[in-house]
Scaffold this active site. Structure first.
Site, mmCIF file in Angstrom:
data_model
loop_
_atom_site.group_PDB
_atom_site.id
_atom_site.type_symbol
_atom_site.label_atom_id
_atom_site.label_comp_id
_atom_site.label_asym_id
_atom_site.label_seq_id
_atom_site.Cartn_x
_atom_site.Cartn_y
_atom_site.Cartn_z
ATOM 1 N N HIS A 1 1.001 -1.168 0.040
ATOM 2 C CA HIS A 1 0.040 0.234 -0.023
ATOM 3 C C HIS A 1 0.839 1.027 0.095
ATOM 4 O O HIS A 1 0.594 1.920 0.977
ATOM 5 C CB HIS A 1 -0.794 0.114 1.175
ATOM 6 N N LYS B 1 -13.702 1.400 10.499
ATOM 7 C CA LYS B 1 -14.723 1.993 9.613
ATOM 8 C C LYS B 1 -16.243 1.675 9.774
ATOM 9 O O LYS B 1 -17.118 2.240 9.363
ATOM 10 C CB LYS B 1 -14.313 1.614 7.919
#
Length: 885
Positions: free
Chosen positions: A112, A542
């Site tokens: 990432h 989240k």
């Protein structure tokens, strides 16, 4: 000159704006930026972005200097401090020895990347580091000219990629950190720990407990570009890098160990090794170590050529040496040389290179880093359904309830025959998934069992999710024997990943069922009587917000430890932490020390993601400091846990946290998932679409092509909130929770405040949580964020949602101020506070320019410079904020 003058004016205006935050200062800055031509805008953006890169370099080097100055006064978080504690503590030496011999500390690199580390940047870093040691005017003048050249090269280099990264690019990028840092630093650390503890444990030989892991090339969850080929590429490229290193080190040893038998004795075993050398020159017959190493070099070269054909190995026809069967065979021969040196007054010759090489082989084997493979549970279900259907079963596996699925899977695992047939037609999905597991088997056979060891199941929600992976392993020859047999062998550790709040709550129940399965103990025993479980910080955040995520992770860990202690099975937790606080980021030492007592127990795996990788590991000095911190934290959390609450106080604290979590999650989900139009607000007021277009990595930004928050990956979710300076995943909900707790009953306010202050002072979980929010608030700027809000044209929706965010921000700020006793952010971390204060005024122009350019781009402007400048602002803001990945 004209652009330079504009940059200077923008800096001054931004500084005034940041200091006053008044309307006029904001208008002055906006007017200055609006007057830029597109050409000048690009140059200003580049200048400010590169400035942040250079500031980061200077700060990192300053941090190194501070670290060196503090070495004489060890403090918590430093390995020297931990080792000193171990020596003075009344812990039996045998217990220390057992802990070190069973320890496992594994940083796992993931693909990432959110920062580009140009060679020019590394050159500047090296020149700055050298500058600190120069004394003469001539040396300083030369260094200045070289720095100017390197900065000029950086300025004339494009910062961003034109094309999207491939998985192969990601693999190659990761390998640069091994070449610069891990291959050298990890063996040195292990050597030095051995030496530092020699008075306490004189005979200890540390195993390679510091082992690298990787997801790059094996993480298929939502990434269509990862398959069996990328897995093979990953393992092969890693091994190629490793063998080149081994060959260089053995060649250097041949030059260095010119020990003569005319001067000192040598063991019979070394003499036997020396006979395998092709070089039997009369000039070297009295140099048996050189001759032995010559034979070792030949065998290593033949091994490399056999395992990695086409790797560019320089071979000649006279080379007939036998290849090594495994890394242990190579290690044994090098240890024979080391033993002979010890027996014949050559101890001092071991440490400089031979000892380091031995530690490297213990840590890296023939594989370098263990590649995990990962896939989502729903993919496994689809593959199993098709395999069963094509094998002749007249039912749809996916339609069954959980108990029925478990029954079908266990019955199938008791059968000796396979479901998969080479004569049957299958979908591309089935061929791809089976193909990955076949590649795993091949790579393990070639490079050893540590090449690939873990199979991680994303979105683990049921027991059948684990059994499906067991069955898939059987189809590729990775499970041998039948379920229930004492002789069953399962090569890949089945690692459930619990991500959402609901999954974390269900984790103890699911693992309890797993441990109670008839025959499971045979599998666990084959895998070393240990079970790994991965916990997801990003998706739980989240899903339920910052406070609830941290609390549910904590509760899950405690329950899992109790469960596995009762079952007498070793539990290793794998922490899926990201760069941002919202994704489990923050200071590593404090994060590990905040883990519940008993959850570390000498073993920990954790992901290293985004620009965190380059920040921590591009430089070997910084890399060593961070790896030592990991070791120190793991040992301290095991031997000297901070979480020492007495039972009644723990129960009281946990009761408060449960109350706070309920309110925080209600507040968070009310905004993110229950407010009509919130997804529209998010996609319009953050650069999420522009981030998705960046050429940062091979993985798509979302699992599905929708505009739903649920389908968005946690990384771009957190990254987007950082860009608009709200950093919402790192604090939202905390303010409401604390405010409601204190105000619910006015008569109890002072008592409850005293309880919260007690938690802040004595509970590492709560203390770390509040300190992390303090850091996030220091980077948050609602005035800048409001500029982004105006990207949404629906004024009513914009004001409704932004006003709620603004209100929650005030509640959170007030609560943190109350608990920390100050209105100044990061008051107890002055160095970090100054760093943030100094860099934020230079981020403001980038934010303003980003908003303007996004506005123009979304309205249809097609100028290539505009399209090119937006990613530059994203990179610059990420670089300025640092922990954004």
């Amino acid at each position: 000159d004209e652009v330079a003058q504009k940059i200077a004016a923008i800096r001054q205006a931004a500084l005034r704006f940041h200091q006053t935050h008044d309307q006029q200062a904001s208008l002055d800055l906006e007017q200055l930026l609006a007057g830029l031509s597109l050409e000048h805008t690009v140059r200003v953006v580049r200048a400010l972005a590169y400035f942040k890169h250079l500031v980061n370099l200077a700060e990192d080097l300053y941090g190194q200097k501070l670290g060196h100055c503090q070495q004489n006064t060890p403090a918590p978080g430093m390995l020297s401090y931990t080792l000193a504690q171990i020596k003075t503590a009344s812990i039996p030496a045998q217990a220390i020895k057992q802990l070190l011999e069973s320890a496992l500390i594994s940083p796992v690199l993931t693909a990432h990347p959110t920062e580009v580390q140009r060679k020019s940047v590394l050159d500047i870093e090296q020149l700055l580091a050298e500058r600190a040691h120069l004394v003469s005017e001539r040396q300083l003048a030369r260094n200045t000219l070289l720095l100017q050249g390197a900065v000029s090269a950086l300025w004339q280099t494009r910062m961003m990629r034109y094309s999207k990264l491939s998985v192969q690019n990601e693999i190659e990028n990761a390998l640069t950190y091994y070449e610069s840092t891990f291959l050298h630093v990890i063996p040195e650390i292990l050597q030095d720990i051995e030496r530092d503890l020699s008075d306490l444990l004189p005979d200890i030989t540390l195993p390679g407990f510091l082992r690298m892991g990787s997801w790059i090339g094996g993480d298929r969850d939502g990434n269509p570009f990862v398959n069996g080929t990328t897995l093979r590429d990953s393992v092969r490229l890693q091994a190629t890098t490793l063998f080149k290193f081994y060959l260089q080190e053995v060649a250097a040893l041949k030059r260095e160990l010119a020990v003569s038998t005319r001067v000192v004795g040598v063991s019979e075993e070394v003499l036997q090794l020396s006979k395998a050398s092709r070089d039997q020159s009369q000039h070297r017959l009295d140099e048996p170590y050189r001759l032995a190493l010559n034979g070792i070099h030949d065998r290593l070269l033949v091994t490399a050529n056999q395992l990695l054909p086409g790797g560019g190995w320089v071979m000649d026809d006279s080379l007939t040496a036998e290849p090594y069967d495994n890394a242990q065979a190579l290690l044994k021969q090098l240890e024979t040389i080391a033993a002979s040196l010890r027996q014949h007054q050559g101890e001092a010759l071991i440490y400089p290179r031979l000892g380091k090489l031995i530690k490297a082989i213990q840590s890296f084997g023939f594989h370098l880093a263990t590649v995990d493979i990962r896939q989502s549970s729903d993919v496994h279900e689809a593959v199993i359904s098709e395999l069963l259907h094509k094998a002749g079963h007249d039912f749809d596996y996916a339609d069954f309830n959980e108990d029925e699925k478990i029954g079908i899977l266990l019955e199938e695992l008791k059968q000796p025959r396979l479901l998969f047939s080479p004569f049957q037609q299958y979908s591309e999905l089935v061929h791809k998934e089976i193909g990955v597991l076949v590649a795993v088997r091949e790579m393990r056979e070639r490079f050893g069992e540590h090449a690939v060891r873990q199979y991680i199941i994303s979105h683990t929600e049921t027991l059948s999710d684990l059994l499906e992976v067991a069955l898939l392993q059987r189809e590729a020859g990775l499970l041998r024997g039948v379920w229930g047999s004492a002789n069953i062998q399962v090569d890949l550790h089945i690692v459930p990943l619990f991500e959402t709040i609901a999954d974390l709550r269900d984790a103890p129940m699911i693992m309890g069922k797993w441990l109670s399965l008839l025959g499971i103990r045979h599998i666990i025993r084959y895998q070393g009587s240990e079970q790994e479980i991965m916990l997801g910080y990003s998706d739980s955040n989240k899903d339920g917000g910052f406070l609830t995520s941290n609390w549910e992770l904590y509760k899950a860990e405690i329950s899992l430890v109790e469960l596995f202690n009762q079952a007498n099975v070793k539990l290793r937790l794998f922490h899926g932490r990201g760069g941002t606080v919202g994704r489990g980021g923050g200071p590593t030492y404090q994060a590990i020390m905040a883990q519940p007592k008993g959850t570390v127990d000498g073993q920990i795996r954790l992901t290293e993601q985004g620009e965190i990788i380059s920040t921590r590991y591009a430089d070997p000095v910084v890399g060593r400091q961070h790896l030592e911190t990991l070791i120190a934290a793991t040992l301290d959390a095991t031997l000297f846990p901070s979480d020492q609450l007495e039972p009644s106080k723990r129960r009281a604290f946990e009761s408060v946290m449960e109350t706070l979590s309920t309110t925080a999650m209600t507040s968070y989900r009310s905004l993110v998932y229950e407010t009509p139009g919130f997804a529209e607000y998010f996609f319009n007021t953050t650069p999420i679409d522009e981030i998705a277009d960046l050429n940062l990595g091979s993985r798509p930004a979302a699992r599905k092509s929708t505009r739903r928050i649920e389908d968005l990956r946690a990384i771009p979710w957190g990254f987007s909130w950082g860009q608009c300076r709200l950093l919402l995943p790192g604090w939202y909900g905390l303010g409401s929770a604390l405010h409601h707790f204190l105000q619910q009953d006015p008569a109890l306010r002072e008592t409850r405040l005293a309880m919260l202050l007690d938690m802040q002072a004595h509970w590492p979980l709560f203390n770390t949580l509040i300190n992390n929010v303090d850091m996030v608030l220091a980077k948050t700027d609602l005035i800048v964020a409001r500029h982004y809000a105006h990207l949404l044209e629906d004024r009513e929706l914009r004001e409704e949602i932004f006003s709620r965010i603004e209100y929650e921000h005030k509640l959170t700020t007030d609560a943190v101020n109350l608990l920390l006793g100050t209105t100044q952010r990061l008051a107890n971390q002055p160095v970090i506070a100054k760093s943030i204060r100094d860099r934020l005024p230079y981020l403001d122009p980038l934010n303003h320019l980003q908003v303007e350019m996004i506005q123009r781009y979304r309205k249809g402007e097609t100028d290539e410079k505009l399209k090119w400048a937006i990613p530059l602002t994203i990179n610059g803001i990420a670089t300025g904020l640092r922990n954004t990945g």
